[in-house]
Design a protein around this motif. Structure first.
Motif, short mmCIF file in Angstrom:
data_model
loop_
_atom_site.label_atom_id
_atom_site.label_comp_id
_atom_site.label_asym_id
_atom_site.label_seq_id
_atom_site.Cartn_x
_atom_site.Cartn_y
_atom_site.Cartn_z
N LYS A 69 0.83 -1.20 0.00
CA LYS A 69 0.00 0.00 0.00
C LYS A 69 0.86 1.25 0.00
N GLU A 70 2.11 1.15 0.48
CA GLU A 70 3.03 2.27 0.46
C GLU A 70 3.99 2.11 -0.71
N TYR A 71 4.40 3.24 -1.27
CA TYR A 71 5.29 3.19 -2.43
C TYR A 71 6.16 4.44 -2.48
N LEU A 72 7.26 4.33 -3.20
CA LEU A 72 8.20 5.43 -3.37
C LEU A 72 7.61 6.42 -4.37
N ALA A 73 7.40 7.66 -3.91
CA ALA A 73 6.78 8.68 -4.75
C ALA A 73 7.79 9.68 -5.31
N GLY A 74 8.95 9.77 -4.67
CA GLY A 74 9.96 10.71 -5.13
C GLY A 74 11.19 10.63 -4.25
N VAL A 75 12.24 11.32 -4.65
CA VAL A 75 13.49 11.29 -3.89
C VAL A 75 14.17 12.66 -3.92
N TRP A 76 14.96 12.88 -2.89
CA TRP A 76 15.94 13.96 -2.86
C TRP A 76 17.28 13.30 -2.57
N VAL A 77 18.34 13.93 -2.97
CA VAL A 77 19.67 13.63 -2.46
C VAL A 77 20.18 14.93 -1.88
N TRP A 78 20.52 14.89 -0.60
CA TRP A 78 21.02 16.07 0.11
C TRP A 78 22.45 15.82 0.56
N GLU A 79 23.21 16.89 0.65
CA GLU A 79 24.53 16.83 1.27
C GLU A 79 24.51 17.81 2.43
N VAL A 80 24.55 17.27 3.64
CA VAL A 80 24.47 18.10 4.85
C VAL A 80 25.59 17.71 5.81
N PRO A 81 26.01 18.64 6.67
CA PRO A 81 27.18 18.38 7.50
C PRO A 81 26.96 17.45 8.70
N THR A 82 25.71 17.32 9.18
CA THR A 82 25.48 16.50 10.37
C THR A 82 24.22 15.65 10.24
N PRO A 83 24.18 14.51 10.91
CA PRO A 83 22.96 13.69 10.92
C PRO A 83 21.78 14.43 11.55
N GLU A 84 22.06 15.28 12.53
CA GLU A 84 20.99 16.02 13.20
C GLU A 84 20.31 17.00 12.23
#
Length: 107
Positions: A69-84
């Motif tokens: 019932k759930e499916y992948l609708a889109g994506v981003w790829v981000w580059e950020v300095p911290t997991p937080e």
């Protein structure tokens, strides 16, 4: 650190369809802050093709690789300095998209 940010929609309880203006504003902020690498929405799962070439002959079939019932609708790829920060941005993205978000770091 780079992250794959997956937008998860639900066939039984889909997110709002009027979110594009606020998603565009969010994307502009990601670009301005230097976190944006790539993003894209995906066509409906009925447009999916699955290819399995692990054996002697490729098997090509229509539809998503898994029925859910759930499916992948889109994506981003981000580059950020911290997991937080990645988690904070993903939390914002979930609200902005009106959908679940899966945040996953690249290895």
């Amino acid at each position: 650190m780079r992250y794959l940010v997956s937008v998860i929609d639900d066939k039984e309880n889909p997110g709002s369809t009027d979110r594009q203006p606020v998603i565009s504003e969010f994307n502009e902020r990601l670009i301005a802050d230097g976190y944006w690498v790539f993003a894209g929405g995906l066509a409906d799962t009925t447009a999916a093709t699955v290819i399995d070439n692990r054996g002697n002959e490729a098997i090509v079939s229509d539809g998503p690789f898994v029925e859910s019932k759930e499916y992948l609708a889109g994506v981003w790829v981000w580059e950020v300095p911290t997991p937080e920060l990645a988690q904070d941005l993903a939390t914002q993205a979930s609200n902005i998209c009106d959908r679940k978000i899966e945040l996953r770091p690249f290895q």
